[in-house]
Design a protein around this motif. Structure first.
Motif, PDB file in Angstrom:
ATOM      1  N   THR A 118      54.503 116.800  23.289  1.00 15.96           N
ATOM      2  CA  THR A 118      53.726 116.766  22.054  1.00 15.96           C
ATOM      3  C   THR A 118      54.689 116.838  20.885  1.00 15.96           C
ATOM      4  OG1 THR A 118      51.830 117.868  23.077  1.00 15.96           O
ATOM      5  CG2 THR A 118      51.964 117.924  20.667  1.00 15.96           C
ATOM      6  N   ASN A 146      59.149 119.159  19.129  1.00 16.15           N
ATOM      7  CA  ASN A 146      58.830 118.412  20.349  1.00 16.15           C
ATOM      8  C   ASN A 146      58.657 119.413  21.494  1.00 16.15           C
ATOM      9  OD1 ASN A 146      58.786 116.814  22.664  1.00 16.15           O
ATOM     10  ND2 ASN A 146      60.341 115.389  21.909  1.00 16.15           N
ATOM     11  N   ASP A 147      57.431 119.569  21.977  1.00 15.80           N
ATOM     12  CA  ASP A 147      57.145 120.445  23.117  1.00 15.80           C
ATOM     13  C   ASP A 147      57.206 119.594  24.377  1.00 15.80           C
ATOM     14  OD1 ASP A 147      56.346 122.397  24.843  1.00 15.80           O
ATOM     15  OD2 ASP A 147      54.297 122.558  24.098  1.00 15.80           O
ATOM     16  N   GLU A 165      50.377 115.536  14.410  1.00 16.66           N
ATOM     17  CA  GLU A 165      50.580 115.917  15.806  1.00 16.66           C
ATOM     18  C   GLU A 165      50.162 114.768  16.714  1.00 16.66           C
ATOM     19  OE1 GLU A 165      48.742 119.167  18.917  1.00 16.66           O
ATOM     20  OE2 GLU A 165      49.204 119.826  16.873  1.00 16.66           O
ATOM     21  N   ARG A 166      51.004 114.470  17.720  1.00 21.04           N
ATOM     22  CA  ARG A 166      50.723 113.386  18.661  1.00 21.04           C
ATOM     23  C   ARG A 166      51.146 113.788  20.066  1.00 21.04           C
ATOM     24  NH1 ARG A 166      52.984 108.173  15.206  1.00 21.04           N
ATOM     25  NH2 ARG A 166      51.945 108.700  13.248  1.00 21.04           N
ATOM     26  N   GLN A 167      50.360 113.390  21.044  1.00 21.80           N
ATOM     27  CA  GLN A 167      50.657 113.699  22.436  1.00 21.80           C
ATOM     28  C   GLN A 167      51.083 112.443  23.179  1.00 21.80           C
ATOM     29  OE1 GLN A 167      47.089 115.654  23.876  1.00 21.80           O
ATOM     30  NE2 GLN A 167      47.977 117.663  23.440  1.00 21.80           N
ATOM     31  N   ASN A 168      52.005 112.616  24.113  1.00 23.62           N
ATOM     32  CA  ASN A 168      52.502 111.520  24.942  1.00 23.62           C
ATOM     33  C   ASN A 168      52.552 111.985  26.396  1.00 23.62           C
ATOM     34  OD1 ASN A 168      53.868 109.413  22.814  1.00 23.62           O
ATOM     35  ND2 ASN A 168      54.038 111.523  22.107  1.00 23.62           N
ATOM     36  N   ILE A 169      52.003 111.175  27.295  1.00 30.40           N
ATOM     37  CA  ILE A 169      51.913 111.541  28.699  1.00 30.40           C
ATOM     38  C   ILE A 169      52.960 110.774  29.502  1.00 30.40           C
ATOM     39  CG2 ILE A 169      50.407 111.671  30.726  1.00 30.40           C
ATOM     40  CD1 ILE A 169      49.563 113.448  28.378  1.00 30.40           C
ATOM     41  N   GLY A 217      54.609 115.607  30.009  1.00 28.03           N
ATOM     42  CA  GLY A 217      54.732 114.783  28.820  1.00 28.03           C
ATOM     43  C   GLY A 217      55.279 115.603  27.668  1.00 28.03           C
TER      44      GLY A 217
END
Length: 209
Positions: A91, A83-84, A104-108, A89
């Motif tokens: 990733t 978790n970056d 891989e999934r991104q969250n804002i 947000g």
């Protein structure tokens, strides 16, 4: 693993890393690289295989003469959730033990409070775990913006209201029952290069980021 003295842990780690970095590889080749006894090589590879960290890769085809059995890491199981995390947000990435990204999934974020930011992390990890049902997740690792204390506590993240001294590692471990570690994000860059990038070279003694 049984007999977990510091020396034994170091030996297990050394053999696993050699298999991860050089596999498929035979026990004889491992012995030549590590200079461990044949008994140690056999015992440790057996334990690693029984626990599912490594697997038999069979015998190399095309080689002249009789080839011994070779080993490689188990790339289909023992996954890691990364978790970056920063004020914008986060990733989430799922990797195997060779560092290859599987998902891989991104969250804002949008004007988050501490509680709402944690809820978004919980929801994202739950979604990933549901997708990975039946597969073993070894751990969760969080690359944190801002200072980290004792690899457990996020000291502060500017831009998230109330985010001060958040024991995020403990919170995630209690929520999901998976070993969790926090690392300051520049340190993650260094470690990634050390184990998977250009710094994986014994000639390099010092680095500056």
């Amino acid at each position: 693993m049984k007999g977990n003295t510091k020396l034994r842990q170091d030996n297990i780690k050394r053999i696993f890393c050699e298999i991860r970095d050089r596999g498929p590889i035979s026990k004889r080749e491992l012995q030549e690289l590590t200079e461990f006894s044949w008994g140690s090589i056999s015992t440790i590879t057996t334990e690693l295989e029984e626990r599912g960290y490594i697997m038999s890769a069979g015998k190399q085809k095309g080689a002249v003469g009789r080839r011994p059995e070779e080993y490689d890491i188990n790339i289909t199981d023992n996954l890691i959730i990364g978790n970056d995390f920063n004020r914008i947000g986060f990733t989430i990435a799922v990797t195997d033990m060779r560092g290859r990204v599987i998902e891989e999934r991104q969250n804002i974020f949008s004007d988050e409070t501490t509680d709402s930011a944690k809820e978004k992390i919980f929801d994202a990890i739950c979604e990933i775990l549901n997708q990975l049902k039946g597969q073993n997740v070894l751990g969760i690792a969080v690359a944190m913006q801002g200072a980290v204390r004792d690899e457990r506590i996020s000291v502060a993240v500017n831009g998230i209201s109330g985010w001060k001294n958040v024991p995020l590692a403990d919170i995630l471990e209690e929520k999901f029952g998976i070993n969790t570690i926090l690392i300051h994000d520049p340190d993650c860059i260094i470690r990634t290069e050390k184990y998977f990038g250009k710094l994986n070279n014994p000639i390099i003694k010092n680095i500056l980021l």
